[in-house]
Design an enzyme around this catalytic site. Structure first.
Site, mmCIF file in Angstrom:
data_model
loop_
_atom_site.group_PDB
_atom_site.id
_atom_site.type_symbol
_atom_site.label_atom_id
_atom_site.label_comp_id
_atom_site.label_asym_id
_atom_site.label_seq_id
_atom_site.Cartn_x
_atom_site.Cartn_y
_atom_site.Cartn_z
ATOM 1 N N ASP A 294 4.845 4.854 3.675
ATOM 2 C CA ASP A 294 4.630 4.328 5.022
ATOM 3 C C ASP A 294 4.499 2.805 5.100
ATOM 4 O O ASP A 294 4.807 2.218 6.126
ATOM 5 C CB ASP A 294 3.360 4.949 5.630
ATOM 6 C CG ASP A 294 3.616 6.348 6.169
ATOM 7 O OD1 ASP A 294 4.758 6.629 6.556
ATOM 8 O OD2 ASP A 294 2.663 7.153 6.189
ATOM 9 N N HIS B 290 -2.200 7.843 -2.360
ATOM 10 C CA HIS B 290 -1.446 9.081 -2.179
ATOM 11 C C HIS B 290 -2.202 10.252 -2.788
ATOM 12 O O HIS B 290 -2.896 10.089 -3.797
ATOM 13 C CB HIS B 290 -0.048 8.979 -2.817
ATOM 14 C CG HIS B 290 0.881 10.010 -2.282
ATOM 15 N ND1 HIS B 290 0.990 11.259 -2.851
ATOM 16 C CD2 HIS B 290 1.706 9.996 -1.209
ATOM 17 C CE1 HIS B 290 1.860 11.964 -2.133
ATOM 18 N NE2 HIS B 290 2.314 11.222 -1.139
#
Ligand SMILES: CC(=O)SCCNC(=O)CCNC(=O)[C@H](O)C(C)(C)COP(=O)(O)OP(=O)(O)OC[C@H]1O[C@@H](n2cnc3c(N)ncnc32)[C@H](O)[C@@H]1OP(=O)(O)O
Ligand SMILES: O=C([O-])CC(=O)C(=O)O
Length: 374
Positions: A311, A260
């Site tokens: 995700d 991330h």
């Protein structure tokens, strides 16, 4: 949460504006919408309450919520000219391109003529996105013109009912509700920043959302849920998952659904969707995809200190609900439109055109040579 050293390319760590909407990686679980912790929202409220919160700054009282849901339910129908456009898009088009075209076309026939229409246009988009997607999907794949009005009580249930042609179970409705909450808002991510840049030119809301869809489509952003599914679907069992990942890491390949730009140790949305994925796996009676996903998580942390982002476990969760892989990222659009449009309104409230500078690294000034001298 440990502070991540945020610097370098990609505007990483640079403050590009103010927001009241969201904090990412700041305190507690690391994600809040208008001051509310994501875990508490995911446990206690509906996606429609979160959508209202982002649009209006506060959670709705019961009567405001009922009125809001009533308005959204009435806005699910599609104009004939939009259906005609959707019917011309081929079955092998990417559904994110369908969302982008559908949004842009709606901006032609129901334009935002004045900024005081913003709330109406936001509700229209929120209500119409699932209908657009599934009208195109059934027409192009099954040669069927579906009726896009349902009496479903939520956007998540409406989506599943249009997709499968029958009312979803309570479990599937609850998972969709949570998923839409988790994806709704995330500060200055790439697609939201796209929307804000567009808004800063005082453009209309359909242009802002159309641009944002384009940014979300890429595999480094929203497209990662589909890429994660493509990765795990061929893994036979956890040992096979481990072998595949070790090979990919050795070849320095990117593992989609991990890492991330802001979080350093974990993405607070992961535990929540992971728990739902596990429930769905048990209900399915086939836990392979969940088990290989868990092994991927273990290997990536052990080898690279990389963790699953929002995700990764969405891939198995959506798959367990019978959602085709190519519809995964459009679901992100159905949710994130709430965050994007809240940011558009916020940008408009205190606007200055967003126009950064670049360090020039090109050639020194030089004369233009004639065509026959180049
Ligand atoms: C909802 C969302 O949009 S969440 C994001 C979804 N995207 C993905 O899952 C795609 C895979 N992940 C990535 O590409 C990245 O982690 C991003 C785009 C999310 C963040 O990018 P960055 O902020 O540049 O990552 P970061 O600075 O933490 O990277 C550090 C190192 O880890 C590596 N790395 C980061 N993520 C991954 C990954 N998924 N697989 C392998 N290596 C990775 C980077 O290549 C980098 O190595 P380097 O320094 O040798 O180049
Ligand atoms: O914040 C980001 O960079 C990406 C992300 O997780 C999101 O948009 O949900």
């Amino acid at each position: 949460m440990v502070d991540k050293k945020l610097s370098g390319a990609g505007l990483r760590g640079q403050v590009a504006g103010e927001t009241k909407l969201c904090t990412v990686g700041k305190s507690g679980s690391g994600l809040t919408y208008a001051g509310y912790d994501i875990k508490e929202l995911a446990e206690k409220v509906s996606f429609e309450e979160v959508a209202y919160l982002l649009a209006h700054g506060e959670l709705p009282k019961a009567d405001a919520l009922a009125a809001y849901k009533g308005r959204l339910a009435k806005l699910r129908g599609l104009p004939q000219s939009l259906k005609d456009v959707l019917e011309r898009i081929p079955a092998d088009a990417h559904p994110m391109d369908v969302m982008r075209t559908g949004c842009s076309f709606l901006g032609n026939i129901e334009p935002e003529e004045d900024f005081d229409q913003a709330d109406d246009k936001i509700e229209r988009l929120l209500a119409a996105f699932p209908s657009m997607l599934l009208y195109w999907y059934h027409f192009s794949h099954n040669n069927k013109r579906i009726e896009t009005d349902t009496d479903a009580d939520s956007i998540g249930a409406h989506f599943l009912e249009l997709l499968h042609g029958e009312k979803p179970s309570q479990l599937h409705t609850d998972v969709m509700n949570t998923s839409l909450i988790l994806y709704a808002e995330h500060e200055f991510n790439a697609s939201t920043f796209t929307a804000r840049v567009c808004a800063s030119t005082l453009s209309d809301i359909f242009s802002c959302v159309t641009g944002a869809i384009g940014s979300l489509r890429g595999p480094l952003h929203g497209g990662a849920n589909e890429a994660a599914m493509e990765l795990i679907e061929d893994m036979k069992d956890p040992d096979d998952a481990e072998k595949t990942l070790m090979g990919m890491l050795e070849r320095k390949e990117k593992i989609m659904g991990f890492g991330h730009a802001v979080y350093r140790e974990f993405d607070p949305r992961n535990d929540i969707i992971k728990a739902w994925s596990e429930k769905l796996a048990k209900e399915n009676g086939d836990t392979r995809l969940y088990d290989v996903s868990v092994r991927c998580e273990e290997v990536m942390w052990r080898e690279k200190k990389l963790f699953p982002n929002a995700d990764f476990f969405h891939a198995s969760a959506y798959h367990f609900m019978g959602i085709p892989t190519k519809l995964f990222t459009p679901i992100f659009v159905m949710s994130r439109v709430t965050g994007w449009t809240a940011h558009v309104k916020e940008q408009r409230e205190n606007n200055r055109i967003i126009r950064p500078s670049a360090d020039y690294v090109g050639p020194e000034p030089r004369p233009v040579p004639a065509l026959n001298e180049r």
